[in-house]
Enzyme design. Structure first.
Site, PDB file in Angstrom:
ATOM      1  N   HIS A 126      -0.171  -3.449   0.742  1.00  0.00           N
ATOM      2  CA  HIS A 126      -1.448  -3.953   1.538  1.00  0.00           C
ATOM      3  C   HIS A 126      -2.825  -4.091   0.563  1.00  0.00           C
ATOM      4  CE1 HIS A 126      -4.002  -2.723   5.139  1.00  0.00           C
ATOM      5  NE2 HIS A 126      -4.878  -2.684   4.260  1.00  0.00           N
ATOM      6  N   GLU A 127      -2.844  -3.101  -0.409  1.00  0.00           N
ATOM      7  CA  GLU A 127      -4.008  -3.492  -1.224  1.00  0.00           C
ATOM      8  C   GLU A 127      -3.969  -4.959  -2.111  1.00  0.00           C
ATOM      9  OE1 GLU A 127      -6.173  -1.696  -0.305  1.00  0.00           O
ATOM     10  OE2 GLU A 127      -5.028  -0.149   0.422  1.00  0.00           O
ATOM     11  N   HIS A 130      -4.919  -7.567   0.302  1.00  0.00           N
ATOM     12  CA  HIS A 130      -6.746  -7.548   0.148  1.00  0.00           C
ATOM     13  C   HIS A 130      -7.077  -8.435  -1.191  1.00  0.00           C
ATOM     14  CE1 HIS A 130      -8.456  -5.244   3.165  1.00  0.00           C
ATOM     15  NE2 HIS A 130      -7.535  -4.269   2.910  1.00  0.00           N
TER      16      HIS A 130
END
Length: 136
Positions: A126-127, A130
């Site tokens: 998920h990061e 980003h």
């Protein structure tokens, strides 16, 4: 210092620049901000505090970690997940991998490789999204 959470979708959609040793203070702010939101957040990327650098911080089964310039180099075991984010409202479905091998730099900017599985692997993915400007 605890920073405000960025909710600007146009900023979040930008690809982050590589981190350098000059960005160590950003990593400290990111970690402090993550800890301040520990009741509802398990990971953050630097763009979530308004800095477009490839830095992530996350709770790795009770140990906070910071990775500089993380990159997934191997993945296996695809599955569908549903995730939320402090920077966005609601949840979204996405494809994740059960096991990932990540190339990254530590706080001394030494290159490292590590394999993560399960929940920690999902957080890291998920990061890294980003960092890539992918909004999940």
């Amino acid at each position: 210092m605890v920073q405000e959470i960025c909710k600007d979708v146009l900023f979040l959609a930008r690809k982050s620049e590589p981190a350098t040793p000059d960005d160590l203070p950003v990593a400290a702010d990111l970690l402090e901000t993550l800890k301040a939101h520990a009741d509802g957040c398990v990971g953050m990327a630097a763009n979530m505090i308004g800095v477009a650098k490839r830095i992530i911080a996350f709770d790795d089964e009770g140990v906070y970690r910071v990775l500089f310039n993380p990159e997934i180099v191997k993945k296996s075991g695809p599955y569908e997940a549903e995730e939320g984010c402090l920077s966005l409202t609601g949840t979204r479905k996405t494809k994740r991998w059960k096991s990932i091998k990540v190339k990254y730099q530590d706080e001394q900017f030494r290159q490292r490789f590590k394999t993560w599985n399960g929940w920690s692997a999902q957080i890291i993915q998920h990061e890294i999204d980003h960092c890539e400007g992918i909004i999940i």
